[in-house]
Motif scaffolding. Sequence first.
Motif, mmCIF file in Angstrom:
data_model
loop_
_atom_site.group_PDB
_atom_site.id
_atom_site.type_symbol
_atom_site.label_atom_id
_atom_site.label_comp_id
_atom_site.label_asym_id
_atom_site.label_seq_id
_atom_site.Cartn_x
_atom_site.Cartn_y
_atom_site.Cartn_z
ATOM 1 N N TYR A 29 51.075 44.438 56.224
ATOM 2 C CA TYR A 29 50.337 45.675 56.010
ATOM 3 C C TYR A 29 50.289 46.476 57.310
ATOM 4 O O TYR A 29 50.145 45.901 58.392
ATOM 5 N N LEU B 291 38.530 40.750 57.098
ATOM 6 C CA LEU B 291 39.166 41.819 56.343
ATOM 7 C C LEU B 291 38.183 42.373 55.325
ATOM 8 O O LEU B 291 37.696 41.649 54.463
ATOM 9 N N ASP B 292 37.892 43.670 55.455
ATOM 10 C CA ASP B 292 37.024 44.359 54.509
ATOM 11 C C ASP B 292 37.897 45.243 53.636
ATOM 12 O O ASP B 292 38.418 46.274 54.088
ATOM 13 N N LYS B 293 38.074 44.834 52.376
ATOM 14 C CA LYS B 293 38.980 45.555 51.481
ATOM 15 C C LYS B 293 38.304 46.741 50.779
ATOM 16 O O LYS B 293 38.969 47.494 50.071
ATOM 17 N N LYS B 294 37.010 46.914 50.985
ATOM 18 C CA LYS B 294 36.284 47.948 50.258
ATOM 19 C C LYS B 294 35.979 49.179 51.105
ATOM 20 O O LYS B 294 35.571 50.211 50.564
ATOM 21 N N GLY C 43 41.526 49.759 53.996
ATOM 22 C CA GLY C 43 40.479 48.809 54.307
ATOM 23 C C GLY C 43 40.261 48.797 55.805
ATOM 24 O O GLY C 43 40.767 49.663 56.536
ATOM 25 N N LEU D 91 46.259 48.896 52.517
ATOM 26 C CA LEU D 91 46.411 47.784 51.577
ATOM 27 C C LEU D 91 47.253 48.265 50.400
ATOM 28 O O LEU D 91 46.738 48.674 49.366
ATOM 29 N N ASP E 198 47.563 43.969 46.494
ATOM 30 C CA ASP E 198 46.408 43.081 46.535
ATOM 31 C C ASP E 198 46.641 41.936 47.522
ATOM 32 O O ASP E 198 47.768 41.488 47.741
#
Length: 428
Positions: free
Chosen positions: A7, A123-126, A133, A151, A154
Amino acid sequence: MKYSPRYQLFPDEQQQEQLNWTVDVVRQVYNDALNRFNDVPESDGTLNQRVRSVRDELPSMKDWWDDLNDVYSTVLQNAVVRIEQNIETLHGLKNQGYDVGELKWKAPRDFQSFTYNKKGFELDKKSGPPGRGELTLKKIAGETITVPIRLHRDIPDHDSIQQLTLKQESTGEWYASFTITTEPPAKPDVTEIDASDCVGIDLGINTFIHDSDGREIDRLDLSDDRERLEREQRSLSRKTEGSNNYEKQRKRVASVHARMNTKKRDFKHKLAHFYTTTYDAVFLEDLNVADLMQSSGSSRNTAEVGWRDLITIFEHHGEKNGCYVETVHSGGTTKQCASCGVSTEKPLWVREHSCPACGFSTDRDLNAAANVLSRGLQQLGVGHSEATPAETATAVATDGGDASVSVDASGVVESGSPALTETVSTVE
């Protein structure tokens, strides 16, 4: 199985300086560890034991090397472990007949990455806009930084991430690779596989892939990229090495290379995904690429299509999708008749197979793909009928037309493309 999705990161200017500082310290640790490892006699233990003895000296080194206190501990440890991994890689190449030397001191341009083990990052995906992210990294030049990350697909939860590797490409861009361990799906029992759910693939240059179900997939057209690359390289040759203009132009050249490599890698992954999700078994030719590269005439094209890389990608997707991916002996697949097995010499410019023994006639590459399928079925042990390989392995048109369907490389836009799902079609 392990896989490492990558990524892109978007550090600001200050964060780039901190990341570059960290890479340089890790590089110095690697060089220092390599120097100390070379002083350890082989009688002191196995390769792993000798590398570990060097790694265990890191805590005491922090007393006099202050920079080490500003780098996460597992990052430093992984820098030393690289020595063992690199030596094992050299041994593997040597066993394959390559002439290899010894590990050498790493210059700054040869060392552009460092690795965390499970901890030291979050890792903060939101956070951020859709598709973005935030990646939090500890002890980057002594500080905790939070870097935006794209990102594009997934990624599993943090607990399944074994390693995080941060790397700066020659273009100056930063990427994060997460090493993830998953349980691969079970492959079907060989005795339950039907020959109709298997496919043989003939690898070529003009036609990138020709399979036993009649698909022809063209190679990527990178002529525009090559022309741009030549222009950018000519411009680079006119710059003074070491100057600011030289560095800017070097990044432009690297950017073209990266774009070409991305296109080829993306193309191969989409093909591999399609075949390994459509069939229970895929058979490819085990080509000796090293010998082909030394032959005159088409070594540049051979290098560009990247057959060995394609096979590796197919094997990865085979494990990921529960599909058998086997390589078979490639000798004589073009000469041998898929109907009766008689070999016939034919020059490269003859694109049709016409057997003088049995009269069977078909496309040269389709005949080769049928032979690859027949050899693969026998090698894997898949039971099939007593019919001839040509009857079970090649597509046959019913109205006198060509049994193949040609797919342009630009048409492979996504897995499951309608052009790929066609197996038999009459071409005007």
